[in-house]
Design an enzyme around this catalytic site. Structure first.
Site, PDB file in Angstrom:
ATOM      1  N   ALA A  66      81.986-100.755 -38.015  1.00 28.81           N
ATOM      2  CA  ALA A  66      81.460-101.928 -38.723  1.00 28.81           C
ATOM      3  C   ALA A  66      79.969-101.778 -38.967  1.00 28.81           C
ATOM      4  O   ALA A  66      79.276-101.063 -38.259  1.00 28.81           O
ATOM      5  CB  ALA A  66      81.721-103.161 -37.890  1.00 28.81           C
ATOM      6  N   GLU A 119      90.836 -97.647 -36.901  1.00 31.60           N
ATOM      7  CA  GLU A 119      91.902 -98.588 -37.278  1.00 31.60           C
ATOM      8  C   GLU A 119      92.481 -98.221 -38.647  1.00 31.60           C
ATOM      9  O   GLU A 119      93.676 -98.354 -38.877  1.00 31.60           O
ATOM     10  CB  GLU A 119      91.368-100.017 -37.295  1.00 31.60           C
ATOM     11  CG  GLU A 119      91.096-100.541 -35.892  1.00 31.60           C
ATOM     12  CD  GLU A 119      90.741-102.010 -35.906  1.00 31.60           C
ATOM     13  OE1 GLU A 119      89.605-102.321 -36.311  1.00 31.60           O
ATOM     14  OE2 GLU A 119      91.589-102.831 -35.544  1.00 31.60           O
ATOM     15  N   GLU A 141      85.513-101.485 -29.178  1.00 31.12           N
ATOM     16  CA  GLU A 141      84.984-102.826 -29.468  1.00 31.12           C
ATOM     17  C   GLU A 141      84.720-103.679 -28.232  1.00 31.12           C
ATOM     18  O   GLU A 141      83.799-104.495 -28.224  1.00 31.12           O
ATOM     19  CB  GLU A 141      85.949-103.590 -30.391  1.00 31.12           C
ATOM     20  CG  GLU A 141      85.927-103.138 -31.839  1.00 31.12           C
ATOM     21  CD  GLU A 141      86.811-101.945 -32.149  1.00 31.12           C
ATOM     22  OE1 GLU A 141      87.253-101.259 -31.202  1.00 31.12           O
ATOM     23  OE2 GLU A 141      87.072-101.701 -33.334  1.00 31.12           O
ATOM     24  N   MET A 328      62.558 -89.471  -7.002  1.00 26.16           N
ATOM     25  CA  MET A 328      62.316 -89.715  -8.427  1.00 26.16           C
ATOM     26  C   MET A 328      61.832 -88.453  -9.146  1.00 26.16           C
ATOM     27  O   MET A 328      62.283 -88.126 -10.241  1.00 26.16           O
ATOM     28  CB  MET A 328      61.293 -90.845  -8.613  1.00 26.16           C
ATOM     29  CG  MET A 328      61.745 -92.173  -8.073  1.00 26.16           C
ATOM     30  SD  MET A 328      63.325 -92.721  -8.744  1.00 26.16           S
ATOM     31  CE  MET A 328      62.869 -93.173 -10.399  1.00 26.16           C
ATOM     32  N   ASP A 347      54.801 -80.210  -5.059  1.00 27.82           N
ATOM     33  CA  ASP A 347      54.797 -81.107  -3.895  1.00 27.82           C
ATOM     34  C   ASP A 347      53.772 -80.571  -2.892  1.00 27.82           C
ATOM     35  O   ASP A 347      53.085 -79.569  -3.155  1.00 27.82           O
ATOM     36  CB  ASP A 347      56.205 -81.240  -3.278  1.00 27.82           C
ATOM     37  CG  ASP A 347      56.390 -82.599  -2.597  1.00 27.82           C
ATOM     38  OD1 ASP A 347      55.643 -82.888  -1.635  1.00 27.82           O
ATOM     39  OD2 ASP A 347      57.256 -83.380  -3.040  1.00 27.82           O
ATOM     40  N   VAL A 404      54.528 -89.364  -6.715  1.00 27.83           N
ATOM     41  CA  VAL A 404      54.265 -89.217  -5.275  1.00 27.83           C
ATOM     42  C   VAL A 404      54.387 -90.605  -4.631  1.00 27.83           C
ATOM     43  O   VAL A 404      54.828 -91.556  -5.273  1.00 27.83           O
ATOM     44  CB  VAL A 404      52.871 -88.582  -5.004  1.00 27.83           C
ATOM     45  CG1 VAL A 404      52.806 -87.177  -5.595  1.00 27.83           C
ATOM     46  CG2 VAL A 404      51.739 -89.443  -5.543  1.00 27.83           C
ATOM     47  N   GLU A 406      54.034 -94.339  -3.232  1.00 24.54           N
ATOM     48  CA  GLU A 406      53.469 -95.526  -3.900  1.00 24.54           C
ATOM     49  C   GLU A 406      52.199 -95.935  -3.141  1.00 24.54           C
ATOM     50  O   GLU A 406      52.159 -96.945  -2.422  1.00 24.54           O
ATOM     51  CB  GLU A 406      54.517 -96.644  -3.899  1.00 24.54           C
ATOM     52  CG  GLU A 406      54.131 -97.877  -4.680  1.00 24.54           C
ATOM     53  CD  GLU A 406      54.325 -97.755  -6.185  1.00 24.54           C
ATOM     54  OE1 GLU A 406      54.362 -96.622  -6.694  1.00 24.54           O
ATOM     55  OE2 GLU A 406      54.410 -98.801  -6.843  1.00 24.54           O
ATOM     56  N   LYS A 411      47.918 -91.219  -4.960  1.00 20.28           N
ATOM     57  CA  LYS A 411      48.039 -91.001  -6.409  1.00 20.28           C
ATOM     58  C   LYS A 411      46.707 -90.499  -6.971  1.00 20.28           C
ATOM     59  O   LYS A 411      46.671 -89.536  -7.749  1.00 20.28           O
ATOM     60  CB  LYS A 411      48.501 -92.286  -7.110  1.00 20.28           C
ATOM     61  CG  LYS A 411      49.965 -92.635  -6.785  1.00 20.28           C
ATOM     62  CD  LYS A 411      50.535 -93.698  -7.686  1.00 20.28           C
ATOM     63  CE  LYS A 411      51.895 -94.243  -7.255  1.00 20.28           C
ATOM     64  NZ  LYS A 411      53.050 -93.388  -7.387  1.00 20.28           N
TER      65      LYS A 411
HETATM   66  P1  NAI Z   1      59.824 -90.136  -2.261  1.00 17.62           P
HETATM   67  O1  NAI Z   1      59.215 -90.510  -0.976  1.00 17.62           O
HETATM   68  O2  NAI Z   1      61.265 -89.795  -2.321  1.00 17.62           O
HETATM   69  O3  NAI Z   1      59.038 -88.908  -2.901  1.00 17.62           O
HETATM   70  C1  NAI Z   1      57.664 -88.784  -2.915  1.00 17.62           C
HETATM   71  C2  NAI Z   1      57.348 -87.302  -2.915  1.00 17.62           C
HETATM   72  O4  NAI Z   1      55.941 -87.151  -3.121  1.00 17.62           O
HETATM   73  C3  NAI Z   1      57.672 -86.602  -1.612  1.00 17.62           C
HETATM   74  O5  NAI Z   1      58.430 -85.451  -1.865  1.00 17.62           O
HETATM   75  C4  NAI Z   1      56.305 -86.260  -1.037  1.00 17.62           C
HETATM   76  O6  NAI Z   1      56.312 -85.069  -0.275  1.00 17.62           O
HETATM   77  C5  NAI Z   1      55.500 -86.106  -2.300  1.00 17.62           C
HETATM   78  N1  NAI Z   1      54.071 -86.243  -2.061  1.00 17.62           N
HETATM   79  C6  NAI Z   1      53.431 -87.160  -1.307  1.00 17.62           C
HETATM   80  N2  NAI Z   1      52.120 -86.932  -1.318  1.00 17.62           N
HETATM   81  C7  NAI Z   1      51.910 -85.857  -2.085  1.00 17.62           C
HETATM   82  C8  NAI Z   1      50.745 -85.120  -2.457  1.00 17.62           C
HETATM   83  N3  NAI Z   1      49.559 -85.460  -2.036  1.00 17.62           N
HETATM   84  N4  NAI Z   1      50.908 -84.060  -3.269  1.00 17.62           N
HETATM   85  C9  NAI Z   1      52.126 -83.697  -3.709  1.00 17.62           C
HETATM   86  N5  NAI Z   1      53.255 -84.351  -3.379  1.00 17.62           N
HETATM   87  C10 NAI Z   1      53.156 -85.421  -2.579  1.00 17.62           C
HETATM   88  O7  NAI Z   1      59.474 -91.335  -3.251  1.00 17.62           O
HETATM   89  P2  NAI Z   1      60.217 -91.781  -4.582  1.00 17.62           P
HETATM   90  O8  NAI Z   1      61.227 -92.784  -4.259  1.00 17.62           O
HETATM   91  O9  NAI Z   1      60.583 -90.578  -5.353  1.00 17.62           O
HETATM   92  O10 NAI Z   1      59.057 -92.558  -5.348  1.00 17.62           O
HETATM   93  C11 NAI Z   1      58.020 -91.888  -6.022  1.00 17.62           C
HETATM   94  C12 NAI Z   1      57.308 -92.870  -6.914  1.00 17.62           C
HETATM   95  O11 NAI Z   1      58.229 -93.440  -7.829  1.00 17.62           O
HETATM   96  C13 NAI Z   1      56.667 -94.048  -6.200  1.00 17.62           C
HETATM   97  O12 NAI Z   1      55.493 -94.416  -6.860  1.00 17.62           O
HETATM   98  C14 NAI Z   1      57.734 -95.139  -6.350  1.00 17.62           C
HETATM   99  O13 NAI Z   1      57.175 -96.432  -6.268  1.00 17.62           O
HETATM  100  C15 NAI Z   1      58.228 -94.851  -7.726  1.00 17.62           C
HETATM  101  N6  NAI Z   1      59.557 -95.332  -8.042  1.00 17.62           N
HETATM  102  C16 NAI Z   1      60.577 -95.253  -7.137  1.00 17.62           C
HETATM  103  C17 NAI Z   1      61.838 -95.703  -7.460  1.00 17.62           C
HETATM  104  C18 NAI Z   1      62.961 -95.590  -6.486  1.00 17.62           C
HETATM  105  O14 NAI Z   1      64.031 -96.157  -6.749  1.00 17.62           O
HETATM  106  N7  NAI Z   1      62.812 -94.868  -5.390  1.00 17.62           N
HETATM  107  C19 NAI Z   1      62.135 -96.289  -8.778  1.00 17.62           C
HETATM  108  C20 NAI Z   1      61.009 -96.252  -9.696  1.00 17.62           C
HETATM  109  C21 NAI Z   1      59.783 -95.819  -9.309  1.00 17.62           C
END
Ligand code: NAI
Length: 730
Positions: A66, A119, A141, A328, A347, A404, A406, A411
């Site tokens: 459609a 269809e 649909e 992530m 990392d 990395v 939060e 960051k």
């Molecule tokens: P996670 O803890 O699984 O991964 C973070 C990674 O960053 C780890 O592997 C750690 O070793 C690495 N890391 C930390 N410090 C570092 C540095 N100085 N240099 C290099 N690597 C470093 O965290 P996740 O869940 O992957 O979250 C990552 C970001 O994504 C955060 O900002 C979070 O708020 C955001 N986010 C997370 C979601 C989720 O569902 N988990 C959804 C959307 C965003």
């Protein structure tokens, strides 16, 4: 009338009708299509020289279905049932006439045929399908709140029987050629170059121009009496399963089931009218209009990067960087590598980076096991991911995604290391879930290159990316970030900067309301069930546990630190703090949150909740409807505020983001679609009542909504509202 059909008759009396909509890459079923189809058929049937008809298309697909734009207009403006019925019956009866007019007709499907297109094919006496990769057939649909209204339910039923038809239609299945053949939906699959020759051969064998259901003594395969024990059981089971899975919020699955139940007991001509009646019923229900707009029209436009700033050359990303190889980062790296992009995955140490790459390997191995990939494809994808600790490898990337911890400090540290190596025009994107992008950009050398790319977990399955424009983000960075989302084949929404952007804020309103109810002594099971009955995929307390109570707690602490003593924390913060700090309950991750999680994966609400927050006596528990209203209206108010504050600049972003990112019930079409449907004045009145009853601040509607109510405006439609920030920010 613009003619969409090319008419050609060969020496052997075979008429080929080729559908070729002018100035379009696809054939869509608008009024011109229907009018020219009728004219072409009438000519071919009347033409003495014609002994058989081939119906095919000049486009890559057969018919795209459609015309959704005009469908949306029909669905979202007031229509009377009689006009709708006449329209629907006009086309359905044309197909019925086609299959009974006495000349054999074969559908030669050169490409996908979905919805109305399929269809048409079902009303042909033979369906021959080209063996091309893109080939799918089906009646999807139900996915937009509708049913196949041009005979699709009745012809499938009569071809395959009720038991096979129900799942095909209730799931809106799209079958590849071989599966469609196995199912009995089509007759043959042939090499593309032989398609027309095979169609002609079938006609030259002088087949009878009769559908199975028009033959004497025809019976629906598997039976047509609802009293037949197996069918009675099937319908009972289906009705129960529908109630459990949709809570009757979705009218289409039930209408489809009714079409089959009633239709199998009737002769086809009567049954087609019954189908038409249910089609009209669905058309008159706002669910279909809202789903068509959000799921199809708005999403398709978003996929085409409609919000991309104009005049900036498209950037094809060949190599990107990902900082942080956790949950992530690993997901983003996987998605990018699958899309053919080289990824430098960084990392803190090599082991962590390698672990991030291993995530892709695990997923790919699973795909191979399920027959969805091959070892060669896996190798090619894995070879694109380069795990390392060395930032120098970012020297030739065009974009970096930071994922990395939060934590602002962490960051800032990785931004500095990356910026020292990245080309000066590369985009720096943060996947922060809530930290404002403008603030993060302050710690960078090139704030104009900074943008938010908020992915959702699990990245490979979630279709949405929230693209956040900070105060200093340049149009170029934004455009190039959107190009990346396009390469990943994900759906972007574009929002302006704010704490929690749109999606985290919006789901936060839902969580906050539900968690606050625990403190008020409302039964936790009532809160959870109310959410599910409203169509949320999971309850409020469940989703809090999934996200992590510790994360919510840390976010609240960070917000308080950032915003100072003036900031008034959300009403749920006290509860979350008590659970995390006093009881060590971090959510699903440590097996303890609002629920207790057992080793076998089962869960049950933690009985300790009522010792901390005593339950109201039964007589004072609110009814489920009131709990549902609180959860939904808390989100509506927040969406309206996002628009009033210019976080959102187009209701489509809010509706797509709500439904595809954070589980807002899809049958409502999103918060803005819902507000339009309910009526803005009615929404304001309901919020005022909720504010009086429960909380003045949480349900305080922004002035924007009051003004819209006073002026009779809606978010969509001719007076479509676009926030003033659209002019400022974009
Ligand atoms: P996670 O803890 O699984 O991964 C973070 C990674 O960053 C780890 O592997 C750690 O070793 C690495 N890391 C930390 N410090 C570092 C540095 N100085 N240099 C290099 N690597 C470093 O965290 P996740 O869940 O992957 O979250 C990552 C970001 O994504 C955060 O900002 C979070 O708020 C955001 N986010 C997370 C979601 C989720 O569902 N988990 C959804 C959307 C965003």
């Amino acid at each position: 009338m613009i003619d969409y059909f090319k008419y050609a008759v060969d020496a052997e009396g075979i008429c080929t009708l080729t559908i070729d909509q002018p100035d379009s890459t696809t054939n869509v079923m608008d009024q011109n299509f229907i009018d020219s189809f009728r004219a072409a058929l009438e000519r071919a049937i009347a033409d003495q020289a014609v002994t058989g008809i081939i119906l095919t298309s000049a486009k890559a697909s057969f018919v795209a279905g459609a015309d959704l734009k005009s469908l949306e207009a029909t669905l979202t403006t007031k229509q009377d049932a009689k006009t709708l019925f006449d329209q629907c019956w006009g086309f359905s009866s044309l197909l019925r006439w086609m299959e009974t007019a006495g000349k054999p007709i074969v559908a030669a499907l050169n490409g996908p045929a979905l919805g109305g297109g399929f269809e048409i094919a079902l009303a042909c006496h033979q369906r021959i399908v080209a063996d091309v990769r893109s080939m799918v057939v089906g009646l999807p649909e139900v996915g937009v709140g509708l049913l196949p209204g041009a005979g699709g339910t009745q012809r499938t039923l009569r071809l395959l029987g009720v038991a096979k038809t129900l799942p095909l239609l209730l799931q809106g299945s799209q079958l590849k050629a071989e599966a469609a053949l196995q199912a009995g939906w089509i007759h043959a699959v042939v090499p593309a170059e032989q398609l027309l020759a095979e169609a002609k051969n079938w006609l030259l064998a002088a087949p009878e121009a009769l559908q199975p259901w028009d033959r004497k003594g025809f019976r629906v395969p598997g039976g047509s009496s609802p009293q037949q024990p197996d069918l009675a059981q099937l319908f009972m089971g289906t009705a129960a399963a529908l109630q459990a899975s949709t809570f009757h919020n979705l009218p289409a699955p039930l209408a489809i089931t009714s079409c089959l139940y009633e239709g199998m007991q009737l002769p086809i001509d009567k049954a087609l009218r019954v189908e038409c009646k249910y089609f009209v019923k669905l058309n008159l229900d706002p669910v279909a209009g809202n789903m068509v707009r959000t799921v199809f029209i708005n999403k398709t436009q978003a996929d085409k990067l409609v919000r991309r700033p104009a005049g900036i050359e498209t950037r094809k990303h060949v190599k990107i960087g990902v900082l942080g190889a956790g949950l992530m980062g690993a997901g983003v790296a996987f998605g990018a590598a699958q899309s053919g992009i080289e990824v430098v995955l960084i990392d803190r140490d090599q082991a962590a980076a390698d672990k991030g790459k291993a995530y892709s390997e695990t997923r790919l191995r699973r795909d191979i096991e399920r027959g969805r990939s091959t070892p060669e494809k896996m190798e090619a994808i894995l070879a694109r991911i380069h795990p390392t600790t060395d930032y120098a490898q970012l020297k030739d990337v065009s974009l970096v995604v930071e994922a990395v911890f939060e934590d602002r400090g962490v960051k800032a540290e990785v931004f500095a290391q990356a910026e020292a190596m990245m080309p000066a025009d590369a985009v720096l994107a943060s996947n922060t879930s809530a930290l404002p992008i403008t603030g993060l950009a302050q710690s960078t050398q090139r704030p104009q290159n900074m943008v938010g790319l908020h992915f959702f977990s699990p990245v490979e399955r979630m279709p949405l990316v929230e693209v956040i424009r900070g105060k200093q983000t340049s149009d170029t960075a934004l455009a190039h970030a959107l190009d990346f989302v396009g390469q990943l084949r994900k759906t972007p929404i574009l929002v302006n900067d704010s704490r929690g952007f749109f999606t985290s804020r919006f789901i936060g309103a839902f969580i906050n309301e539900g968690v606050t109810m625990v403190k008020e002594g409302i039964e936790p099971a009532l809160i959870e069930n109310a959410a599910k009955m409203s169509g949320y995929p999971v309850g409020t307390l469940s989703v809090s546990d999934e996200v992590g109570l510790d994360l919510a707690y840390k976010g609240a602490v960070q917000a308080q630190a950032d915003l100072g003593p003036e900031h008034k924390a959300g009403s749920s913060v006290e509860i979350i703090t008590t659970l995390v700090v006093d009881h060590g309950r971090h959510g699903r991750k440590n097996g303890k949150g609002f629920y207790d999680y057992a080793a076998d994966g089962s869960k049950r609400l933690w009985p300790g909740l009522s010792s901390i927050w005593p339950l109201l006596p039964k007589a004072r528990q609110p009814d489920v409807g009131e709990v549902q209203k609180r959860l939904i209206y808390a989100q509506l108010v927040d969406a309206a505020r996002c628009m009033a504050e210019g976080v959102l600049t187009d209701p489509a972003d809010g509706d797509i983001g709500g439904c595809f990112g954070v589980g807002f019930p899809i049958y409502l079409g999103g918060p803005f679609a819902m507000m339009d449907t309910v009526g803005i004045a009615q929404v304001v009145a309901e919020c005022d009542r909720l504010a009086q009853t429960w909380d003045k601040e949480r349900f305080a509607v922004p002035q924007l909504l009051r003004d819209m109510a006073a002026q009779g405006k809606t978010f969509y439609g001719p007076n479509r509202i676009l926030a003033p920030a659209l002019q400022v920010a974009l």
